[in-house]
Design a protein around this motif. Sequence first.
Motif, PDB file in Angstrom:
ATOM      1  N   LEU A   1       2.531  -2.834   2.431  1.00 56.58           N
ATOM      2  CA  LEU A   1       3.143  -1.730   3.149  1.00 56.58           C
ATOM      3  C   LEU A   1       2.136  -1.165   4.146  1.00 56.58           C
TER       4      LEU A   1
ATOM      5  N   HIS B   1      13.368  -3.179  -8.350  1.00 49.28           N
ATOM      6  CA  HIS B   1      12.329  -2.334  -7.768  1.00 49.28           C
ATOM      7  C   HIS B   1      11.227  -2.112  -8.798  1.00 49.28           C
TER       8      HIS B   1
ATOM      9  N   LYS C   1      10.947  -4.307  10.252  1.00 49.65           N
ATOM     10  CA  LYS C   1      10.443  -3.903   8.944  1.00 49.65           C
ATOM     11  C   LYS C   1      10.245  -2.386   8.840  1.00 49.65           C
TER      12      LYS C   1
ATOM     13  N   LEU D   1       7.648  -3.629  -1.664  1.00 46.52           N
ATOM     14  CA  LEU D   1       7.457  -3.436  -0.222  1.00 46.52           C
ATOM     15  C   LEU D   1       6.041  -3.788   0.234  1.00 46.52           C
TER      16      LEU D   1
ATOM     17  N   LEU E   1      10.714   1.355   7.952  1.00 47.63           N
ATOM     18  CA  LEU E   1      11.340   1.986   6.784  1.00 47.63           C
ATOM     19  C   LEU E   1      11.583   3.470   6.961  1.00 47.63           C
TER      20      LEU E   1
END
Length: 501
Positions: A50, A335, A82, A47, A84
């Motif tokens: 971030l 991930h 975007k 991510l 989250l």
Amino acid sequence: MKLYVPLDSAAVALGADALVSAIEAEAARRGVTAEIVRNGSRGMVWLEPLVELVTEAGRVGFGPMTVADVPGLFGDVGSHPKALGLVEDLPWMKGQTRLTFARVGVIDPLSLDDYRAHGGMVGLERAKSMSRAEIVAEVTESGLRGRGGAGFPTGIKWKTVSDAPGDRKYIVCNADEGDSATFADRMLMEGDPFTLIEGMAIAGLACGATKGFVYIRSEYPVAIRVMEAAVSIARQAGALGAGFDIEIRVGAGAYVCGEETSLLNSLEGKRGVVRAKPPLPALQGFMGQPTVVNNVISLASVPVILAKGAAHYKNFGLGRSRGTIPLQIAGNVKHGGLYETAFGLTLGQIVDDIAGGTATGRPVKAVQVGGPLGAYHPRADFGTPFGYEEFAGQGGLIGHAGLTVFDDSADMLAQARFAMEFCAIESCGKCTPCRIGAVRGTETIDRIAKGDASAIPLLTDLCNTMKAGSLCALGGFTPYPVMSALTHFPDDFARAKEAAE
């Protein structure tokens, strides 16, 4: 508005600095005052960059961000593509037990006030009211073991140095993080440097040391910059100084200097070559004086032990593996990043549930645990709990807790060759099994790749010789990936013979 944008090297490599410039420019264009805090990474590398926006509900994350996504931060953030949600509520964050990394990504790394506001320096203040023996006993009781690879009990090492006679004693932090799939040391230094400083200061009190060194590899420019600034800030604030001070030293990038005695030679201005033991560094280390050599995560775990007590820390984990471990997940994985949890999760839970399997979507074939010197584990090992003795029982090691995931397209004979060649290139030349054995081992694997099955017993014998005769982990552990590849993935070696025929 207040935003957090990581200064972490991974985030910077993915464009974090450009994002900061874009946010500043957009804020100026709109006449908005934007306060930007450069924090550490939360560990969700997929991510990054971030960006976190402070709202009344908490810090809302946006990622992975690009410069084109910046204008949307100044409008209806709820509809941002975007967006989250609250960072603390993301599954990756909620599933963790963050003790050592509790402040990483949360605070301004270079704000001592911010550090104190989030529980920093409590452990050091408590340590100042304790005797040396009491501090050592607390660390020993916690069950903390070296997080750099060997898993040696930290308290025993400290007691040895504390009891040893010597004109001066030293605390040396091994931040020469050279293993592939390892980045916890870097993330900690970049995101919460005062935790390491506090841990070293506590070690100094426990052992009677007045000087500490942080040996950082030259490939970590951000970590070097942040640590130098943090040491200066701590010194100005009186947290470092006459009683105990710290100096940052930069290594030249030799892999073998991650081994403690090679590191000490380099620290003294000598060639980075392994020293024969005895004497142990705890008795005759830096400049011949009693020296504690601990990894970054080992020292950074000490403040929470002193602040919350040994029993609190020991309550996590299993068997002789107590506390938490920062898992560093990399390779062909959906991930990837840093995930701190108590010892005890199975390898399958880590790879399949936390990491989400492979990025390619293909089946997982192998996971290398412990860096380039760690064993390759097949799916048959996925029920193994993550603990020192548990992995030793499977012919492997936890090491620095770096995990590299491979899908079913990986050629394990090629991976075995890489491990052996890596040792041949990085050997310091001190001992024959490593210096000569790794070269002959590479040649032997090449024979197998050409279809010479008679070379397989030779490779096995050579690996056993290296394991028994090498002076340090480089030569001693190189057989682990080679033999595990041969043992668990014989079809890859057989295919080499078929291809030759």
